[in-house]
Structure formats: C-alpha cells, structure tokens
Design a protein around this motif. Structure first.
Motif, PDB file in Angstrom:
ATOM      1  N   LYS A  34       0.827  -1.206   0.000  1.00 33.73           N
ATOM      2  CA  LYS A  34       0.000   0.000   0.000  1.00 33.73           C
ATOM      3  C   LYS A  34       0.864   1.259   0.000  1.00 33.73           C
ATOM      4  O   LYS A  34       0.564   2.240  -0.683  1.00 33.73           O
ATOM      5  CB  LYS A  34      -0.924   0.003   1.210  1.00 33.73           C
ATOM      6  CG  LYS A  34      -2.045  -1.012   1.161  1.00 33.73           C
ATOM      7  CD  LYS A  34      -2.942  -0.903   2.385  1.00 33.73           C
ATOM      8  CE  LYS A  34      -4.082  -1.902   2.317  1.00 33.73           C
ATOM      9  NZ  LYS A  34      -4.959  -1.843   3.529  1.00 33.73           N
ATOM     10  N   ALA A  35       1.949   1.222   0.787  1.00 34.09           N
ATOM     11  CA  ALA A  35       2.794   2.415   0.924  1.00 34.09           C
ATOM     12  C   ALA A  35       3.424   2.825  -0.389  1.00 34.09           C
ATOM     13  O   ALA A  35       3.709   4.016  -0.602  1.00 34.09           O
ATOM     14  CB  ALA A  35       3.875   2.160   1.969  1.00 34.09           C
ATOM     15  N   SER A  37       2.030   2.314  -3.412  1.00 34.24           N
ATOM     16  CA  SER A  37       1.033   2.237  -4.481  1.00 34.24           C
ATOM     17  C   SER A  37       0.813   3.557  -5.227  1.00 34.24           C
ATOM     18  O   SER A  37       0.354   3.549  -6.368  1.00 34.24           O
ATOM     19  CB  SER A  37      -0.300   1.735  -3.914  1.00 34.24           C
ATOM     20  OG  SER A  37      -0.801   2.641  -2.930  1.00 34.24           O
ATOM     21  N   SER A  40       0.654   9.811  -3.235  1.00 37.12           N
ATOM     22  CA  SER A  40      -0.078  10.263  -2.051  1.00 37.12           C
ATOM     23  C   SER A  40       0.013   9.241  -0.918  1.00 37.12           C
ATOM     24  O   SER A  40       0.122   9.613   0.258  1.00 37.12           O
ATOM     25  CB  SER A  40      -1.553  10.517  -2.399  1.00 37.12           C
ATOM     26  OG  SER A  40      -2.181   9.319  -2.858  1.00 37.12           O
ATOM     27  N   GLU A  41       0.007   7.940  -1.270  1.00 36.07           N
ATOM     28  CA  GLU A  41       0.169   6.906  -0.253  1.00 36.07           C
ATOM     29  C   GLU A  41       1.573   6.961   0.355  1.00 36.07           C
ATOM     30  O   GLU A  41       1.756   6.778   1.555  1.00 36.07           O
ATOM     31  CB  GLU A  41      -0.098   5.525  -0.847  1.00 36.07           C
ATOM     32  CG  GLU A  41      -1.553   5.220  -1.090  1.00 36.07           C
ATOM     33  CD  GLU A  41      -2.355   5.119   0.202  1.00 36.07           C
ATOM     34  OE1 GLU A  41      -1.955   4.379   1.114  1.00 36.07           O
ATOM     35  OE2 GLU A  41      -3.389   5.823   0.301  1.00 36.07           O
ATOM     36  N   LYS A  44       1.607   9.700   2.890  1.00 33.82           N
ATOM     37  CA  LYS A  44       0.863   9.303   4.087  1.00 33.82           C
ATOM     38  C   LYS A  44       1.659   8.321   4.930  1.00 33.82           C
ATOM     39  O   LYS A  44       1.789   8.479   6.156  1.00 33.82           O
ATOM     40  CB  LYS A  44      -0.472   8.669   3.685  1.00 33.82           C
ATOM     41  CG  LYS A  44      -1.346   8.269   4.882  1.00 33.82           C
ATOM     42  CD  LYS A  44      -2.632   7.602   4.424  1.00 33.82           C
ATOM     43  CE  LYS A  44      -2.396   6.154   4.049  1.00 33.82           C
ATOM     44  NZ  LYS A  44      -3.662   5.431   3.764  1.00 33.82           N
ATOM     45  N   TRP A  45       2.243   7.310   4.271  1.00 35.36           N
ATOM     46  CA  TRP A  45       3.006   6.306   5.002  1.00 35.36           C
ATOM     47  C   TRP A  45       4.347   6.850   5.474  1.00 35.36           C
ATOM     48  O   TRP A  45       4.894   6.387   6.475  1.00 35.36           O
ATOM     49  CB  TRP A  45       3.188   5.055   4.143  1.00 35.36           C
ATOM     50  CG  TRP A  45       1.927   4.236   4.062  1.00 35.36           C
ATOM     51  CD1 TRP A  45       0.989   4.277   3.079  1.00 35.36           C
ATOM     52  CD2 TRP A  45       1.457   3.281   5.016  1.00 35.36           C
ATOM     53  NE1 TRP A  45      -0.040   3.408   3.353  1.00 35.36           N
ATOM     54  CE2 TRP A  45       0.220   2.772   4.537  1.00 35.36           C
ATOM     55  CE3 TRP A  45       1.955   2.804   6.214  1.00 35.36           C
ATOM     56  CZ2 TRP A  45      -0.509   1.823   5.222  1.00 35.36           C
ATOM     57  CZ3 TRP A  45       1.224   1.835   6.901  1.00 35.36           C
ATOM     58  CH2 TRP A  45       0.012   1.359   6.410  1.00 35.36           C
TER      59      TRP A  45
END
Length: 366
Positions: A34-35, A37, A40-41, A44-45
């Motif tokens: 997810k980090a 992907s 923006s991810e 966030k991560w």
C-alpha cells in the motif's frame, strides 16, 4: 523474488509459538504494498513511519514481496550454515572480526563476553550483498544464487522503500537516503543467518537470563524475518523492556546508529536485547534471518541538514568532538569492539555501561 533453479533441501521446522502471556510491545504495522502504491500513499506512510520510529523505534512490515513459502525457503537455507557445515569447515570461514572489523563469515560461539565471565552461545554466518565477494562452505554453495537474490530483494525493494519513507518523513527528496546506499558500491550491507543455542542454568543465573545486552545496531536499518521463538525485547520510550511478538511472514524493522547520525538525532537508534525464551520454548534453538542495511563505506555520517524538518526542530550530533566518522570507520570500530571491550559503568545511569568508539559514547544496557 523469483529464482528459477532451486536445489532440493530439507525443510526447517520452527518450534511452535509461545503460549506464555508475555508483555508484548504494541508495534505499528506498515503495509509496504500500500505504501508504494501511489505518491499520495507514500506521503501518508512517510508520516506514519516517522511517528512509528519516534514513538517506538521498531515496526513491522507486511506485504514485502516474499510469499510465505519463499520466506520458509530462506530459513531452510539458513539452517544449512549450521546443521550441515562441520566445525572444522566453519573454522576455515571465521570472520576477521577483531582484525578487520568485518563480520563476513562465521562468528563462532563463545566469542563475545556477556557478563560475569559468561560468553555467548550463538553463532552466525554473514554474507555480503555481493555474494561472490568471498568463498563459502561447500554445503552452502548450491544456494548462493538464491542468497544473492534474497540480498538484492532486501536491499533494492525493502530497504530502499523504507529509506524513501524515512526521507519523506524528514521532508527531504525521497532518494536522499537511497543514494547513500548504492547496491554496487563498496560496503558491508549483508545477509545474516544466526542460531542461538540454549545455555546452562548457571549461565542464566550469572547473566540474569540476558543473552545479548541492550544495544543499538550500527547500520541504517535492520530487517529481521519474524520467527516464533521469543527472546527479542525492545526498550520502549517509557524505559520498560517489552517482548516483540511473532507475526507470520512479517518483517521486524529497527533503526541503527547510521540513521541517527544522518538524521541529526531525529531518528534514534533502537535499543534492544535478547533474553532467555519463555518457559515453554526453553530448550529450543532459535534460528534467525536478517538483512543489515548500511550506507556505502565512504559516506560521511553527518546530518542531512538541508531537511526543512531538522531546520525547525534542531540537530543533535552523536559526535560532540571531532569530525563525523565515515560508515566504514564506524562499522569497523563497532564490529571489532562488540563483546570484546572493557565496559565502564555509566556515571549518569544505573545499569548502563559505556565505551568510546571514534570519539562517540556507545551504551550497553544490562
């Protein structure tokens, strides 16, 4: 991680996880898939990882690109280094630890002093990310290509991803740390296979059940492949020792000295230790698989002061006197000294012992 040619190999069966109710640390979990992907991810991560390191120093990583059967295969290979290589052959591949400050090869059992005359009961075999840098024991040779793929995956996929997130957390370009960890450069990022063996009750009493004193690692990141025999503990931010829980096919990540140098003290090196396993796991050996990521040998370990965040919060240097060391100088000094130095009781903290390496105070926690 895909390897097309895989020699047959006996499966290593791990002992079952402990059923003892331990005081486990509640550590954050990073989903690497997810980090990575999207941009923006990543942002966030990056903030998530920053807070995880600040508040815990340890975190878990899941979805790091290896299937459970691939992780199991690496443990199978790791066991070969100990169960299929005899003492006489191991002696031919002993690392020049004190002489060269290098862990490449075997660290024999009883090499390190723990406490009160008790020496360690663990051995490990270290393989440079350039797996062809030196020869290997004959039983391991068929598996060297797989170890090479494993090292490359850890360095380029896992370590690089985490280094990007750590840079984002400092408001730096995401390649700020990555470009200090060139895969083809001279350095000692390495795969480690490690096996702990049970100790006598007398040794446990003399060391208060401590197998390795509280310490920091000297690289940037340590990647530990989670396994079920408990023993690893972290010193949390409140000053209490907490156990690290096993999670199937997860990685346990901690930060080291080099990252603390480079981040101006913002990302602190994590203090951790190993103690005797809980009652229902005593008597088992404890097999470990690691990847230690370090900057290139010629990298000067000085803060990345261009970080907007560091400009706001300030920089704390580990070396108060003299210029910062290079990575080569730091890892050679720490490698050669560990378990060999005459430690002195800290004047400031009870239960803390100290030594000075390259002008920097290094602490060990009893």
């Amino acid at each position: 991680m895909t390897v097309h040619s895989r020699p047959n190999l006996a499966h290593y069966a791990h002992p079952p996880p402990t059923q003892v109710d331990l005081d486990f640390a509640e550590l954050p979990i990073v989903d690497l898939a997810k980090a990575l992907s999207s941009p923006s991810e990543k942002r966030k991560w990056g903030a998530f990882v920053r807070e995880a390191i600040l508040n815990h120093g340890f975190l878990y990583v899941i979805n790091a690109g290896l299937k459970p059967e691939e992780t199991g295969r690496i443990f199978d290979i790791a066991d070969v280094a100990f169960s299929q290589v005899g003492d006489q052959e191991k002696a031919q591949y002993v690392a020049k630890i004190k002489e060269n400050g290098s862990f490449q090869g075997y660290k024999p059992r009883r090499f390190w002093h723990i406490d009160n005359g008790v020496r360690d009961q663990l051995e490990h075999y270290n393989i440079n990310r350039d797996v062809n840098k030196r020869d290997h024991p004959l039983p391991l040779c068929p598996f060297v290509p797989e170890i090479g793929h494993f090292a490359k995956h850890n360095h380029l996929h896992i370590a690089y991803a985490l280094l990007q997130l750590l840079a984002i957390g400092l408001e730096l370009p995401e390649d700020a740390f990555v470009k200090l960890h060139n895969y083809a450069a001279t350095g000692e990022s390495y795969v480690r296979f490690m096996k702990y063996y049970p100790r006598t009750s007398e040794d446990e009493m003399k060391t208060s059940n401590v197998w390795l004193k509280g310490h920091t690692d000297f690289g940037t990141l340590t990647i530990l492949y989670s396994q079920p025999v408990s023993g690893l503990q972290i010193l949390d931010r409140s000053g209490d020792w907490k156990w690290v829980r096993h999670i199937d096919n997860a990685l346990v990540i901690n930060t080291g000295d080099a990252l603390e140098f480079l981040s101006g003290g913002f990302y602190r090196a994590t203090i951790h230790r190993v103690i005797q396993p809980p009652l229902d796991q005593q008597g088992y050996t404890r097999l470990g698989v690691f990847y230690f990521a370090m900057p290139d040998d010629d990298v000067v370990l000085e803060p990345l002061s261009e970080s907007p965040l560091l400009k706001r919060v300030g920089i704390v240097r580990k070396n108060d006197v003299g210029p910062p060391p290079t990575m080569e100088k730091w890892r050679r000094g720490r490698t050669a000294a560990y378990g060999q130095s005459e430690l002195k009781q800290s004047a400031a903290s009870d239960g803390v012992e100290e030594e000075v390496i390259n002008g920097v105070v290094v602490k060990h926690y009893r």
